[in-house]
Write an enzyme that holds these catalytic residues in place. Structure first.
Site, PDB file in Angstrom:
ATOM      1  N   PRO A  11       0.801  -1.233   0.000  1.00 46.57           N
ATOM      2  CA  PRO A  11       0.000   0.000   0.000  1.00 46.57           C
ATOM      3  C   PRO A  11       0.831   1.279   0.000  1.00 46.57           C
ATOM      4  O   PRO A  11       0.312   2.344  -0.313  1.00 46.57           O
ATOM      5  CB  PRO A  11      -0.835  -0.124   1.287  1.00 46.57           C
ATOM      6  CG  PRO A  11      -0.071  -1.064   2.163  1.00 46.57           C
ATOM      7  CD  PRO A  11       0.614  -2.018   1.241  1.00 46.57           C
ATOM      8  N   GLY A  67       6.761  -2.603  -6.163  1.00 49.52           N
ATOM      9  CA  GLY A  67       8.063  -2.541  -6.803  1.00 49.52           C
ATOM     10  C   GLY A  67       8.755  -3.888  -6.819  1.00 49.52           C
ATOM     11  O   GLY A  67       8.144  -4.935  -6.559  1.00 49.52           O
ATOM     12  N   THR A  94       9.002   2.016  -6.726  1.00 54.41           N
ATOM     13  CA  THR A  94      10.091   2.950  -7.018  1.00 54.41           C
ATOM     14  C   THR A  94      10.964   2.405  -8.133  1.00 54.41           C
ATOM     15  O   THR A  94      11.350   3.124  -9.052  1.00 54.41           O
ATOM     16  CB  THR A  94      10.941   3.180  -5.762  1.00 54.41           C
ATOM     17  OG1 THR A  94      10.094   3.653  -4.717  1.00 54.41           O
ATOM     18  CG2 THR A  94      12.033   4.204  -6.027  1.00 54.41           C
ATOM     19  N   GLU A 274      17.152  -6.833  -2.692  1.00 51.75           N
ATOM     20  CA  GLU A 274      16.948  -7.109  -1.271  1.00 51.75           C
ATOM     21  C   GLU A 274      18.164  -7.856  -0.710  1.00 51.75           C
ATOM     22  O   GLU A 274      18.865  -8.567  -1.434  1.00 51.75           O
ATOM     23  CB  GLU A 274      15.688  -7.959  -1.063  1.00 51.75           C
ATOM     24  CG  GLU A 274      14.419  -7.353  -1.646  1.00 51.75           C
ATOM     25  CD  GLU A 274      14.033  -6.043  -1.009  1.00 51.75           C
ATOM     26  OE1 GLU A 274      14.078  -5.956   0.234  1.00 51.75           O
ATOM     27  OE2 GLU A 274      13.680  -5.109  -1.748  1.00 51.75           O
TER      28      GLU A 274
END
Length: 306
Positions: A11, A67, A94, A274
Site C-alpha cells: 500500500p 516494486g 520505485t 533485497e
C-alpha cells in the site's frame, strides 16, 4: 467457473499509486472473468506468506503490485510449492526492473490490456543455497549493497535517483575483493569489484546491463567487473547505459546454469534489490519454473502463447 486471482499489493509503494488504481484494475479483472481477492502487505515477509497461501489454495493467478521488493517476496512465496499459480506484476514501485525487462508499461490501460489478453511465457528463476529465490538479479560486491542501504523514505520521495545518489557517495570507498567464481566448468579467481548474475536485461535502472539475457533459456548471464579504479569504473558505467560494456577488458561475461561464489571477506548478497545473506553462495537456474503473464508482443517474441 470463474478463475481465481489474488492481488498482493504494497500500500505504500510508488507514493501509494496501487491503491489509487486498484478499482480500475479490479473492474478489468472482473470483465476478464476473474474473481479477485486482495491482500495488503503489512511488513517484511507479508507478501511471501500471502503468495504461499495462494499457491496452497491453488489460485489460478497471483499478481504482485508494487516494486521489485514486492515481486521478490511473491516469487519466494510461489517458488517452493508443487502447484504454482500463474504470476504477473503490476509495476507501481520505485524500481520496476522486471517490468522494464518484460516490456510492461507503468500505465493502468496497458496493464488492463495485458490482463485481458492473458498471454503467458515460461519464466526461469534462480535459487540461492537451497532456500532463497530470485527472478531478476543476484549480485555481490561493494556497490551492490546500496540498493538495500537507501532509506525507504528517500526512495518514496525521489524514486530511482536515490540509488544513484547513494552510489556516488560510495564510489570513493570502492575496494575490490578476492573472489573465486565457478561457473559451470569454468572458473574466475582474482580481485573483482562486483559480480552480477542476471536473469533479465534490466538491472538497477540499466535497461541493457545484460543485453543478451533471456528469461527462459535456462541460463544466467554472469558479469564480473574486475579490479579497476574509480575513473575507469565511471567510464564503464557510461558504456553500460548503451549496452556497450561487455567487451571492456575489465569485464568478464559468460553464461552458465550453475554458479558458485566465494570471497575472502564478508560480503552481502543482493537478490532483486533485497538483502539475501552472506557469501559463499551457490546459484542455480530453475528452468521454466513459473508461468508469467506478459504483453502479447513479449509472449510471441520469446516463446509463443501457452
Amino acid at each position: 467457473m470463474a478463475k481465481q486471482v489474488k492481488i498482493i499489493y504494497n500500500p505504500t509503494a510508488g507514493r501509494e499509486q496501487v491503491q489509487r488504481h486498484l478499482p480500475q484494475i479490479l473492474s478489468c479483472l472482473k470483465e476478464s472473468g476473474y474473481e479477485t481477492v486482495c491482500h495488503a502487505t503489512t511488513g517484511p515477509g507479508s507478501a511471501t506468506q500471502a503468495a504461499k497461501a495462494a499457491a496452497e489454495q491453488q489460485f489460478d493467478l497471483v499478481l504482485a503490485a508494487g516494486g521489485d521488493g514486492t515481486v521478490h517476496e511473491v516469487v519466494n512465496g510461489l517458488a517452493e510449492g508443487d502447484f504454482r499459480p500463474g504470476f504477473g506484476i503490476l509495476p507501481f514501485g520505485t524500481t520496476n526492473d522486471l517490468a522494464a525487462a518484460m516490456g510492461i508499461l507503468r500505465t493502468v490501460d496497458e496493464i488492463c490490456k495485458i490482463l485481458s489478453d492473458g498471454f503467458t511465457i515460461p519464466m526461469d528463476i534462480g535459487k540461492l543455497n537451497n532456500h532463497r529465490f530470485f527472478i531478476n538479479i543476484a549480485a555481490g560486491g561493494t556497490l551492490t549493497e546500496l540498493t538495500y542501504e537507501v532509506p525507504s523514505k528517500l526512495k518514496t520521495i525521489i524514486g530511482q535517483p536515490a540509488y544513484y545518489l547513494k552510489g556516488i557517495e560510495k564510489l570513493p570507498h570502492m575496494r575490490p575483493s578476492w573472489m573465486r567464481i565457478q561457473y559451470d566448468e569454468e572458473c574466475f579467481e582474482g580481485e573483482a569489484m562486483l559480480f552480477l548474475i542476471a536473469n533479465t536485461s534490466s538491472v538497477g535502472g540499466f535497461n541493457r546491463l545484460a543485453p543478451r539475457a533471456s528469461v527462459n533459456d535456462g541460463m544466467f548471464d554472469l558479469i564480473i567487473i574486475k579490479k579497476t579504479n574509480v575513473i575507469n569504473f565511471i567510464h564503464l558505467a557510461n558504456a553500460a547505459l548503451r549496452g556497450q560494456h561487455l567487451d571492456d577488458p575489465t569485464v568478464l561475461y559468460a553464461q552458465a546454469k550453475k554458479i558458485h561464489v566465494q570471497a575472502d571477506k564478508a560480503s552481502g548478497i543482493n537478490l532483486d534489490g533485497e538483502y539475501g545473506g552472506q557469501l559463499p553462495g551457490e546459484f542455480i537456474n530453475l528452468y521454466h519454473h513459473l508461468q508469467m503473464i506478459v504483453p502479447r508482443e513479449k509472449c510471441f517474441a520469446d516463446s509463443g502463447a501457452f
